[in-house]
Scaffold this motif. Structure first.
Motif, PDB file in Angstrom:
ATOM      1  N   GLY A 192       0.824  -1.205   0.000  1.00 39.66           N
ATOM      2  CA  GLY A 192       0.000   0.000   0.000  1.00 39.66           C
ATOM      3  C   GLY A 192       0.856   1.252   0.000  1.00 39.66           C
ATOM      4  N   PRO A 193       0.240   2.380   0.284  1.00 40.95           N
ATOM      5  CA  PRO A 193       0.975   3.648   0.304  1.00 40.95           C
ATOM      6  C   PRO A 193       2.038   3.667   1.397  1.00 40.95           C
ATOM      7  CG  PRO A 193      -1.393   4.035   0.300  1.00 40.95           C
ATOM      8  CD  PRO A 193      -1.190   2.579   0.511  1.00 40.95           C
ATOM      9  N   VAL A 194       3.069   4.488   1.185  1.00 38.69           N
ATOM     10  CA  VAL A 194       4.157   4.650   2.147  1.00 38.69           C
ATOM     11  C   VAL A 194       4.269   6.130   2.498  1.00 38.69           C
ATOM     12  CG1 VAL A 194       5.904   4.818   0.314  1.00 38.69           C
ATOM     13  CG2 VAL A 194       6.591   4.171   2.617  1.00 38.69           C
ATOM     14  N   TYR A 195       4.608   6.400   3.760  1.00 39.74           N
ATOM     15  CA  TYR A 195       4.844   7.780   4.198  1.00 39.74           C
ATOM     16  C   TYR A 195       6.233   7.825   4.821  1.00 39.74           C
ATOM     17  CZ  TYR A 195       3.884  12.452   5.845  1.00 39.74           C
ATOM     18  OH  TYR A 195       3.919  13.810   6.026  1.00 39.74           O
ATOM     19  N   GLY A 196       7.035   8.799   4.431  1.00 42.13           N
ATOM     20  CA  GLY A 196       8.397   8.926   4.934  1.00 42.13           C
ATOM     21  C   GLY A 196       8.559  10.062   5.917  1.00 42.13           C
ATOM     22  N   PHE A 197       9.194   9.766   7.054  1.00 39.33           N
ATOM     23  CA  PHE A 197       9.512  10.775   8.069  1.00 39.33           C
ATOM     24  C   PHE A 197      11.019  10.987   8.069  1.00 39.33           C
ATOM     25  CE2 PHE A 197       5.529   8.953   9.589  1.00 39.33           C
ATOM     26  CZ  PHE A 197       4.798  10.092   9.878  1.00 39.33           C
ATOM     27  N   LEU A 198      11.456  12.185   7.741  1.00 36.04           N
ATOM     28  CA  LEU A 198      12.876  12.507   7.706  1.00 36.04           C
ATOM     29  C   LEU A 198      13.384  12.951   9.070  1.00 36.04           C
ATOM     30  CD1 LEU A 198      15.435  12.785   6.011  1.00 36.04           C
ATOM     31  CD2 LEU A 198      14.694  15.088   5.406  1.00 36.04           C
ATOM     32  N   SER A 199      12.490  13.448   9.910  1.00 34.86           N
ATOM     33  CA  SER A 199      12.879  13.934  11.233  1.00 34.86           C
ATOM     34  C   SER A 199      11.785  13.601  12.243  1.00 34.86           C
ATOM     35  CB  SER A 199      13.128  15.450  11.185  1.00 34.86           C
ATOM     36  OG  SER A 199      11.955  16.118  10.771  1.00 34.86           O
ATOM     37  N   ASN A 200      11.971  14.059  13.471  1.00 29.50           N
ATOM     38  CA  ASN A 200      10.980  13.833  14.524  1.00 29.50           C
ATOM     39  C   ASN A 200       9.635  14.410  14.099  1.00 29.50           C
ATOM     40  OD1 ASN A 200      13.191  12.935  15.948  1.00 29.50           O
ATOM     41  ND2 ASN A 200      13.243  14.663  17.354  1.00 29.50           N
ATOM     42  N   ASP A 201       8.580  13.711  14.461  1.00 31.26           N
ATOM     43  CA  ASP A 201       7.222  14.216  14.221  1.00 31.26           C
ATOM     44  C   ASP A 201       6.385  13.845  15.436  1.00 31.26           C
ATOM     45  OD1 ASP A 201       4.525  14.677  13.381  1.00 31.26           O
ATOM     46  OD2 ASP A 201       5.241  14.596  11.315  1.00 31.26           O
ATOM     47  N   ALA A 202       5.958  14.842  16.178  1.00 28.95           N
ATOM     48  CA  ALA A 202       5.224  14.633  17.426  1.00 28.95           C
ATOM     49  C   ALA A 202       3.749  14.313  17.224  1.00 28.95           C
ATOM     50  CB  ALA A 202       5.353  15.872  18.316  1.00 28.95           C
ATOM     51  N   ASN A 203       3.245  14.445  15.998  1.00 31.50           N
ATOM     52  CA  ASN A 203       1.816  14.272  15.796  1.00 31.50           C
ATOM     53  C   ASN A 203       1.526  13.761  14.389  1.00 31.50           C
ATOM     54  OD1 ASN A 203      -0.945  14.408  15.663  1.00 31.50           O
ATOM     55  ND2 ASN A 203      -1.089  16.528  16.357  1.00 31.50           N
ATOM     56  N   TRP A 204       1.275  12.457  14.269  1.00 27.59           N
ATOM     57  CA  TRP A 204       0.995  11.864  12.963  1.00 27.59           C
ATOM     58  C   TRP A 204      -0.421  12.110  12.477  1.00 27.59           C
ATOM     59  CZ3 TRP A 204       3.337   6.233  12.752  1.00 27.59           C
ATOM     60  CH2 TRP A 204       4.733   6.300  12.830  1.00 27.59           C
ATOM     61  N   THR A 205      -1.274  12.729  13.275  1.00 26.49           N
ATOM     62  CA  THR A 205      -2.659  12.933  12.852  1.00 26.49           C
ATOM     63  C   THR A 205      -2.774  13.918  11.695  1.00 26.49           C
ATOM     64  OG1 THR A 205      -3.085  14.697  14.469  1.00 26.49           O
ATOM     65  CG2 THR A 205      -3.577  12.418  15.150  1.00 26.49           C
ATOM     66  N   ASN A 206      -1.724  14.702  11.444  1.00 26.27           N
ATOM     67  CA  ASN A 206      -1.773  15.662  10.336  1.00 26.27           C
ATOM     68  C   ASN A 206      -0.918  15.212   9.151  1.00 26.27           C
ATOM     69  OD1 ASN A 206       0.719  16.064  11.449  1.00 26.27           O
ATOM     70  ND2 ASN A 206       0.403  18.178  12.043  1.00 26.27           N
ATOM     71  N   ASN A 207      -0.600  13.932   9.071  1.00 27.16           N
ATOM     72  CA  ASN A 207       0.134  13.345   7.945  1.00 27.16           C
ATOM     73  C   ASN A 207      -0.756  12.305   7.286  1.00 27.16           C
ATOM     74  OD1 ASN A 207       2.724  14.662   8.556  1.00 27.16           O
ATOM     75  ND2 ASN A 207       2.691  13.373  10.364  1.00 27.16           N
ATOM     76  N   TYR A 208      -0.758  12.295   5.945  1.00 26.97           N
ATOM     77  CA  TYR A 208      -1.683  11.434   5.218  1.00 26.97           C
ATOM     78  C   TYR A 208      -0.979  10.599   4.157  1.00 26.97           C
ATOM     79  CZ  TYR A 208      -5.159  14.307   7.459  1.00 26.97           C
ATOM     80  OH  TYR A 208      -5.912  14.939   8.408  1.00 26.97           O
ATOM     81  N   PHE A 209      -1.407   9.337   4.037  1.00 26.13           N
ATOM     82  CA  PHE A 209      -0.966   8.485   2.951  1.00 26.13           C
ATOM     83  C   PHE A 209      -1.607   8.982   1.651  1.00 26.13           C
ATOM     84  CE2 PHE A 209      -0.637   5.379   6.518  1.00 26.13           C
ATOM     85  CZ  PHE A 209       0.681   4.999   6.344  1.00 26.13           C
ATOM     86  N   SER A 210      -1.087   8.527   0.532  1.00 26.64           N
ATOM     87  CA  SER A 210      -1.622   8.940  -0.764  1.00 26.64           C
ATOM     88  C   SER A 210      -3.073   8.502  -0.990  1.00 26.64           C
ATOM     89  CB  SER A 210      -0.744   8.420  -1.898  1.00 26.64           C
ATOM     90  OG  SER A 210      -0.728   7.006  -1.903  1.00 26.64           O
ATOM     91  N   ASN A 211      -3.549   7.529  -0.222  1.00 23.85           N
ATOM     92  CA  ASN A 211      -4.939   7.084  -0.352  1.00 23.85           C
ATOM     93  C   ASN A 211      -5.896   7.920   0.503  1.00 23.85           C
ATOM     94  OD1 ASN A 211      -4.415   6.187   2.238  1.00 23.85           O
ATOM     95  ND2 ASN A 211      -4.918   4.044   1.834  1.00 23.85           N
TER      96      ASN A 211
END
Length: 156
Positions: free
Chosen positions: A72-91
């Protein structure tokens, strides 16, 4: 409950896996996005699945996949992220609590050779999983769909 078919292996990869005596997942035993895996395989040995076998993951990132086995879709984090609720997969699905496989495709630097995924936003709730450089987990049902933040550090 969302149901999705596992990404199919390329013909070459499937042939290699069969040649090595491994089972190859089929549509009949497609993975579902649930804590319990209900699929079965034709042989006792599971298919060899690695993140670098055709998946898209930028060098330097913690890559979080929507499905098991880097599907499925992939999401990449390059640095610290305190809140994944504002990051979205391509779907369109939020990355928060929709993580089923992980790969530390990071690069060596001071204080960034390991990455932890936390159960809650703001690095709370304890560590779900910690990966050193190059480590990956295709399936780990006890922590699937629980990631909400990540941080990079020197060791696990």
């Amino acid at each position: 409950m969302k149901i999705r078919a596992m990404a199919t292996l390329s013909a070459a990869t499937a042939a290699l896996a069969i040649g090595l005596g491994f089972a190859v997942p089929t549509a009949a035993n497609a993975a579902t996005k649930s804590a319990a895996h209900t699929g079965t395989y034709a042989a006792a040995k599971p298919a060899v699945v690695t993140p670098d076998s055709g998946t898209s993951c930028t060098s330097g990132d913690l890559c979080v996949y929507y499905l098991q086995n880097f599907g499925g879709p992939v999401y990449g984090f390059l640095s610290n992220d305190a809140n994944w609720t504002n990051n979205y997969f391509s779907n369109g699905a939020t990355v928060n609590d929709n993580d089923e496989s992980w790969w530390n495709n990071g690069t060596s630097c001071a204080g960034c050779s390991a990455v932890s995924v936390y159960k809650n936003i703001n690095y709370g709730g304890g560590v779900d999983i910690c990966l050193r450089l190059g480590q990956y987990v295709a399936v780990k049902t006890s922590v699937q769909d629980q990631g909400s933040s990540d941080s990079w550090h020197s060791s696990c």
